[in-house]
Design a protein around this motif. Sequence first.
Motif, mmCIF file in Angstrom:
data_model
loop_
_atom_site.group_PDB
_atom_site.id
_atom_site.type_symbol
_atom_site.label_atom_id
_atom_site.label_comp_id
_atom_site.label_asym_id
_atom_site.label_seq_id
_atom_site.Cartn_x
_atom_site.Cartn_y
_atom_site.Cartn_z
ATOM 1 N N PRO A 1 9.283 -50.260 47.394
ATOM 2 C CA PRO A 1 8.919 -51.375 48.279
ATOM 3 C C PRO A 1 10.146 -52.054 48.885
ATOM 4 O O PRO A 1 10.116 -52.480 50.042
ATOM 5 N N GLU A 2 11.223 -52.134 48.106
ATOM 6 C CA GLU A 2 12.440 -52.769 48.594
ATOM 7 C C GLU A 2 13.056 -51.981 49.762
ATOM 8 O O GLU A 2 13.478 -52.564 50.765
ATOM 9 N N LEU A 3 13.097 -50.643 49.620
ATOM 10 C CA LEU A 3 13.634 -49.811 50.703
ATOM 11 C C LEU A 3 12.759 -49.903 51.945
ATOM 12 O O LEU A 3 13.259 -49.975 53.071
ATOM 13 N N CYS A 4 11.446 -49.894 51.749
ATOM 14 C CA CYS A 4 10.531 -50.002 52.888
ATOM 15 C C CYS A 4 10.741 -51.329 53.612
ATOM 16 O O CYS A 4 10.815 -51.369 54.848
ATOM 17 N N ALA A 5 10.849 -52.414 52.842
ATOM 18 C CA ALA A 5 11.053 -53.729 53.452
ATOM 19 C C ALA A 5 12.386 -53.787 54.192
ATOM 20 O O ALA A 5 12.476 -54.322 55.303
ATOM 21 N N GLN A 6 13.415 -53.206 53.583
ATOM 22 C CA GLN A 6 14.752 -53.218 54.188
ATOM 23 C C GLN A 6 14.775 -52.502 55.531
ATOM 24 O O GLN A 6 15.465 -52.933 56.461
ATOM 25 N N HIS A 7 14.004 -51.422 55.629
ATOM 26 C CA HIS A 7 14.029 -50.601 56.850
ATOM 27 C C HIS A 7 12.803 -50.808 57.742
ATOM 28 O O HIS A 7 12.657 -50.118 58.754
ATOM 29 N N GLY A 8 11.932 -51.755 57.377
ATOM 30 C CA GLY A 8 10.760 -52.029 58.206
ATOM 31 C C GLY A 8 9.732 -50.917 58.213
ATOM 32 O O GLY A 8 9.024 -50.712 59.205
ATOM 33 N N ILE A 9 9.637 -50.176 57.114
ATOM 34 C CA ILE A 9 8.683 -49.062 56.998
ATOM 35 C C ILE A 9 7.435 -49.541 56.256
ATOM 36 O O ILE A 9 7.535 -50.241 55.245
ATOM 37 N N VAL A 10 6.275 -49.150 56.742
ATOM 38 C CA VAL A 10 5.021 -49.438 56.040
ATOM 39 C C VAL A 10 4.574 -48.170 55.330
ATOM 40 O O VAL A 10 4.457 -47.109 55.946
ATOM 41 N N SER A 11 4.318 -48.269 54.023
ATOM 42 C CA SER A 11 3.895 -47.120 53.225
ATOM 43 C C SER A 11 2.437 -47.294 52.806
ATOM 44 O O SER A 11 2.079 -48.308 52.191
#
Length: 279
Positions: free
Chosen positions: A15-25
Amino acid sequence: MTIAIVTDSTSDLTPELCAQHGIVSVPLYVLFDGRMHKDGIDITPPELFAGLKAGKKTPSTSQPSPAEFAAVYTKALESADQVLSIHISGQLSGTVGSARLAAQDFEGKVTVLDTGSVSMGLGMRALRAAELSKAGKSMPEILAELERIAREADIRFMVDTLDFLKINGRIGGAQALLGGLLNIKPILVVRKGRVETGGRVRGHKKAVQDLVDYTRKYVTSHGGARLTFLSTVGGEDYVQEVRAGLDGLDFLDLGNHSIGAVVATHAGPGTMGVTLEPL
Protein backbone atom coordinates in the motif's frame (compact mmCIF):
# COMPACT_ATOMS: atom_id res chain seq x y z
CA MET A 1 -3.35 14.62 -20.58
CA THR A 2 -3.16 12.78 -17.26
CA ILE A 3 -3.07 8.98 -17.06
CA ALA A 4 -4.04 7.07 -13.91
CA ILE A 5 -2.41 3.69 -13.29
CA VAL A 6 -4.47 0.76 -11.97
CA THR A 7 -3.15 -2.72 -11.21
CA ASP A 8 -4.22 -5.70 -9.11
CA SER A 9 -2.99 -7.21 -5.87
CA THR A 10 -0.98 -9.96 -7.57
CA SER A 11 1.50 -7.17 -8.36
CA ASP A 12 2.60 -7.55 -4.71
CA LEU A 13 3.04 -3.79 -4.42
CA THR A 14 2.64 -2.63 -0.84
CA PRO A 15 0.00 0.00 0.00
CA GLU A 16 2.87 2.38 0.76
CA LEU A 17 4.43 1.90 -2.70
CA CYS A 18 1.06 2.32 -4.39
CA ALA A 19 0.39 5.53 -2.46
CA GLN A 20 3.89 6.85 -3.22
CA HIS A 21 3.45 6.31 -6.96
CA GLY A 22 -0.28 7.07 -7.24
CA ILE A 23 -1.18 3.49 -8.24
CA VAL A 24 -4.55 1.96 -7.39
CA SER A 25 -4.44 -1.79 -6.70
CA VAL A 26 -7.64 -3.85 -6.98
CA PRO A 27 -7.58 -6.87 -4.65
CA LEU A 28 -8.15 -10.45 -5.75
CA TYR A 29 -9.74 -12.93 -3.34
CA VAL A 30 -8.58 -15.93 -1.34
CA LEU A 31 -11.24 -18.47 -0.35
CA PHE A 32 -9.94 -19.98 2.87
CA ASP A 33 -11.47 -21.53 5.96
CA GLY A 34 -14.98 -20.98 4.63
CA ARG A 35 -14.52 -17.26 4.03
CA MET A 36 -13.67 -15.00 1.10
CA HIS A 37 -10.72 -12.73 2.00
CA LYS A 38 -9.44 -9.69 0.11
CA ASP A 39 -5.79 -10.17 -0.80
CA GLY A 40 -3.51 -7.94 1.25
CA ILE A 41 -6.43 -6.58 3.27
CA ASP A 42 -8.15 -9.43 5.12
CA ILE A 43 -5.46 -12.11 4.98
CA THR A 44 -1.66 -12.39 4.99
CA PRO A 45 0.57 -15.29 3.87
CA PRO A 46 1.70 -16.10 7.46
CA GLU A 47 -1.96 -16.47 8.46
CA LEU A 48 -2.63 -18.63 5.43
CA PHE A 49 0.30 -20.98 5.99
CA ALA A 50 -0.39 -21.21 9.72
CA GLY A 51 -3.92 -22.34 8.88
CA LEU A 52 -2.64 -24.95 6.45
CA LYS A 53 -0.20 -26.24 9.05
CA ALA A 54 -3.16 -26.60 11.43
CA GLY A 55 -4.88 -28.84 8.89
CA LYS A 56 -7.24 -26.46 7.15
CA LYS A 57 -8.21 -27.08 3.53
CA THR A 58 -5.96 -25.67 0.78
CA PRO A 59 -7.28 -22.23 -0.29
CA SER A 60 -8.41 -21.21 -3.74
CA THR A 61 -8.33 -17.79 -5.39
CA SER A 62 -10.62 -15.73 -7.59
CA GLN A 63 -10.51 -12.48 -9.54
CA PRO A 64 -12.29 -9.18 -8.88
CA SER A 65 -15.60 -8.63 -10.67
CA PRO A 66 -16.05 -6.24 -13.62
CA ALA A 67 -18.17 -4.07 -11.28
CA GLU A 68 -15.24 -3.66 -8.90
CA PHE A 69 -13.00 -2.52 -11.74
CA ALA A 70 -15.71 -0.19 -13.05
CA ALA A 71 -15.95 1.52 -9.67
CA VAL A 72 -12.17 2.04 -9.60
CA TYR A 73 -12.12 3.38 -13.17
CA THR A 74 -15.00 5.77 -12.45
CA LYS A 75 -13.19 7.24 -9.46
CA ALA A 76 -9.84 7.43 -11.30
CA LEU A 77 -11.41 9.33 -14.19
CA GLU A 78 -12.65 12.01 -11.81
CA SER A 79 -9.09 13.36 -11.72
CA ALA A 80 -7.44 11.78 -14.81
CA ASP A 81 -8.16 11.86 -18.53
CA GLN A 82 -7.32 8.19 -19.12
CA VAL A 83 -6.66 4.98 -17.20
CA LEU A 84 -4.01 2.36 -17.91
CA SER A 85 -5.00 -0.87 -16.16
CA ILE A 86 -2.09 -3.33 -15.89
CA HIS A 87 -2.64 -6.94 -14.83
CA ILE A 88 -1.51 -10.49 -14.15
CA SER A 89 -1.20 -12.88 -17.08
CA GLY A 90 -4.55 -13.93 -18.48
CA GLN A 91 -3.24 -17.51 -18.52
CA LEU A 92 -2.86 -17.45 -14.74
CA SER A 93 -6.01 -15.56 -13.76
CA GLY A 94 -9.28 -14.23 -15.15
CA THR A 95 -8.50 -10.80 -13.68
CA VAL A 96 -7.57 -9.15 -16.97
CA GLY A 97 -10.83 -10.48 -18.47
CA SER A 98 -12.85 -8.75 -15.74
CA ALA A 99 -10.90 -5.55 -16.34
CA ARG A 100 -11.57 -5.68 -20.09
CA LEU A 101 -15.28 -6.22 -19.57
CA ALA A 102 -15.41 -3.19 -17.28
CA ALA A 103 -13.36 -1.07 -19.69
CA GLN A 104 -15.95 -1.49 -22.45
CA ASP A 105 -18.24 0.98 -20.69
CA PHE A 106 -15.72 3.84 -20.63
CA GLU A 107 -15.68 4.91 -24.29
CA GLY A 108 -11.99 4.27 -24.91
CA LYS A 109 -10.78 6.06 -21.80
CA VAL A 110 -9.54 2.82 -20.19
CA THR A 111 -6.73 0.76 -21.73
CA VAL A 112 -6.19 -2.73 -20.29
CA LEU A 113 -2.79 -4.45 -20.55
CA ASP A 114 -2.06 -8.14 -19.94
CA THR A 115 1.58 -8.16 -18.82
CA GLY A 116 1.96 -11.93 -19.21
CA SER A 117 3.61 -11.85 -15.79
CA VAL A 118 2.85 -11.98 -12.07
CA SER A 119 4.06 -10.70 -8.70
CA MET A 120 6.79 -8.07 -9.09
CA GLY A 121 7.07 -8.94 -12.78
CA LEU A 122 3.71 -7.18 -12.91
CA GLY A 123 4.51 -4.77 -10.08
CA MET A 124 7.65 -3.44 -11.75
CA ARG A 125 5.65 -2.81 -14.94
CA ALA A 126 3.06 -0.83 -12.95
CA LEU A 127 5.82 1.19 -11.27
CA ARG A 128 7.41 1.95 -14.63
CA ALA A 129 4.05 3.04 -16.06
CA ALA A 130 3.53 5.35 -13.09
CA GLU A 131 6.99 6.88 -13.58
CA LEU A 132 6.30 7.46 -17.28
CA SER A 133 2.87 8.93 -16.58
CA LYS A 134 4.34 11.32 -14.02
CA ALA A 135 6.93 12.34 -16.63
CA GLY A 136 4.09 13.38 -18.95
CA LYS A 137 4.36 10.54 -21.47
CA SER A 138 1.31 9.78 -23.63
CA MET A 139 -0.56 6.47 -23.61
CA PRO A 140 1.09 5.27 -26.88
CA GLU A 141 4.53 6.20 -25.49
CA ILE A 142 3.92 4.35 -22.23
CA LEU A 143 2.59 1.26 -24.02
CA ALA A 144 5.56 1.23 -26.40
CA GLU A 145 8.00 1.39 -23.48
CA LEU A 146 6.17 -1.38 -21.59
CA GLU A 147 6.25 -3.52 -24.72
CA ARG A 148 10.01 -3.00 -24.99
CA ILE A 149 10.44 -4.04 -21.38
CA ALA A 150 8.18 -7.07 -21.75
CA ARG A 151 10.38 -8.46 -24.52
CA GLU A 152 13.39 -8.65 -22.18
CA ALA A 153 11.91 -8.79 -18.66
CA ASP A 154 12.35 -12.00 -16.69
CA ILE A 155 11.23 -13.61 -13.47
CA ARG A 156 13.06 -16.65 -12.12
CA PHE A 157 12.23 -18.34 -8.84
CA MET A 158 12.60 -21.48 -6.82
CA VAL A 159 9.85 -23.21 -4.87
CA ASP A 160 10.19 -25.61 -1.99
CA THR A 161 7.58 -27.91 -3.55
CA LEU A 162 5.43 -28.00 -6.68
CA ASP A 163 2.44 -29.24 -4.67
CA PHE A 164 0.78 -25.83 -4.38
CA LEU A 165 1.07 -25.06 -8.09
CA LYS A 166 -0.29 -28.52 -8.88
CA ILE A 167 -3.27 -28.32 -6.52
CA ASN A 168 -4.31 -24.94 -7.88
CA GLY A 169 -3.82 -25.82 -11.54
CA ARG A 170 -1.14 -23.19 -12.26
CA ILE A 171 1.73 -25.55 -12.94
CA GLY A 172 1.84 -25.04 -16.72
CA GLY A 173 4.93 -26.44 -18.43
CA ALA A 174 6.54 -27.20 -15.07
CA GLN A 175 4.41 -30.36 -14.95
CA ALA A 176 7.47 -32.25 -16.21
CA LEU A 177 9.23 -31.65 -12.89
CA LEU A 178 6.65 -33.53 -10.84
CA GLY A 179 7.76 -36.77 -9.24
CA GLY A 180 11.40 -35.72 -9.18
CA LEU A 181 14.18 -37.01 -6.99
CA LEU A 182 14.44 -36.39 -3.27
CA ASN A 183 15.61 -32.87 -2.36
CA ILE A 184 15.28 -31.62 -5.93
CA LYS A 185 14.53 -27.89 -5.98
CA PRO A 186 12.49 -26.78 -9.01
CA ILE A 187 13.65 -23.63 -10.78
CA LEU A 188 10.71 -21.94 -12.46
CA VAL A 189 10.19 -19.04 -14.85
CA VAL A 190 7.18 -17.17 -16.17
CA ARG A 191 7.32 -17.41 -19.94
CA LYS A 192 4.62 -16.34 -22.40
CA GLY A 193 2.26 -15.90 -19.49
CA ARG A 194 2.70 -19.38 -18.04
CA VAL A 195 4.74 -20.99 -15.30
CA GLU A 196 7.40 -23.06 -17.05
CA THR A 197 10.41 -25.06 -15.98
CA GLY A 198 13.74 -23.27 -15.82
CA GLY A 199 15.60 -26.34 -14.58
CA ARG A 200 16.08 -28.30 -11.39
CA VAL A 201 18.93 -28.67 -8.97
CA ARG A 202 19.64 -30.70 -5.85
CA GLY A 203 19.35 -28.73 -2.62
CA HIS A 204 18.71 -25.11 -1.82
CA LYS A 205 22.37 -24.04 -2.07
CA LYS A 206 22.50 -24.99 -5.74
CA ALA A 207 19.12 -23.33 -6.28
CA VAL A 208 20.46 -20.11 -4.79
CA GLN A 209 23.57 -20.39 -6.95
CA ASP A 210 21.38 -20.84 -10.04
CA LEU A 211 19.59 -17.57 -9.28
CA VAL A 212 22.88 -15.79 -8.61
CA ASP A 213 24.47 -17.04 -11.84
CA TYR A 214 21.40 -16.24 -13.92
CA THR A 215 21.06 -12.74 -12.46
CA ARG A 216 24.74 -11.94 -12.99
CA LYS A 217 24.52 -13.06 -16.61
CA TYR A 218 21.33 -11.04 -17.20
CA VAL A 219 22.68 -7.82 -15.68
CA THR A 220 26.01 -8.13 -17.51
CA SER A 221 24.44 -8.87 -20.88
CA HIS A 222 21.99 -5.96 -20.55
CA GLY A 223 24.56 -3.46 -19.31
CA GLY A 224 22.61 -3.05 -16.07
CA ALA A 225 19.08 -3.86 -14.95
CA ARG A 226 16.31 -3.11 -12.48
CA LEU A 227 15.90 -5.90 -9.91
CA THR A 228 13.49 -6.90 -7.18
CA PHE A 229 13.79 -9.83 -4.79
CA LEU A 230 10.71 -11.85 -3.79
CA SER A 231 9.91 -14.36 -1.09
CA THR A 232 7.12 -16.11 0.75
CA VAL A 233 7.31 -17.17 4.40
CA GLY A 234 10.43 -19.30 4.80
CA GLY A 235 12.17 -17.86 1.75
CA GLU A 236 13.56 -14.70 3.36
CA ASP A 237 16.95 -16.22 4.18
CA TYR A 238 17.37 -17.28 0.55
CA VAL A 239 16.97 -13.63 -0.48
CA GLN A 240 19.94 -12.69 1.68
CA GLU A 241 22.00 -15.54 0.22
CA VAL A 242 21.24 -14.44 -3.33
CA ARG A 243 22.05 -10.83 -2.47
CA ALA A 244 25.38 -11.92 -0.98
CA GLY A 245 26.16 -13.73 -4.23
CA LEU A 246 25.49 -10.55 -6.20
CA ASP A 247 27.94 -8.46 -4.18
CA GLY A 248 29.81 -6.05 -6.45
CA LEU A 249 27.27 -6.32 -9.29
CA ASP A 250 25.96 -2.95 -10.49
CA PHE A 251 22.15 -2.88 -10.77
CA LEU A 252 19.20 -0.68 -9.80
CA ASP A 253 17.91 -2.27 -6.62
CA LEU A 254 14.15 -1.91 -6.13
CA GLY A 255 14.21 -3.81 -2.86
CA ASN A 256 12.88 -6.94 -1.18
CA HIS A 257 9.19 -7.71 -1.54
CA SER A 258 6.93 -10.17 0.22
CA ILE A 259 4.73 -12.26 -2.05
CA GLY A 260 1.07 -11.65 -1.21
CA ALA A 261 -1.57 -14.18 -0.19
CA VAL A 262 -2.97 -14.88 -3.68
CA VAL A 263 0.39 -15.62 -5.31
CA ALA A 264 1.61 -17.37 -2.14
CA THR A 265 -1.41 -19.69 -2.34
CA HIS A 266 0.00 -21.02 -5.61
CA ALA A 267 3.73 -20.78 -4.84
CA GLY A 268 3.71 -22.13 -1.28
CA PRO A 269 6.09 -21.41 1.62
CA GLY A 270 9.84 -21.31 1.07
CA THR A 271 9.59 -19.61 -2.33
CA MET A 272 12.21 -17.09 -3.41
CA GLY A 273 12.71 -15.30 -6.71
CA VAL A 274 14.27 -12.48 -8.67
CA THR A 275 12.51 -10.21 -11.15
CA LEU A 276 14.66 -8.52 -13.78
CA GLU A 277 13.99 -5.69 -16.19
CA PRO A 278 16.17 -3.83 -18.67
CA LEU A 279 16.94 -0.23 -17.69
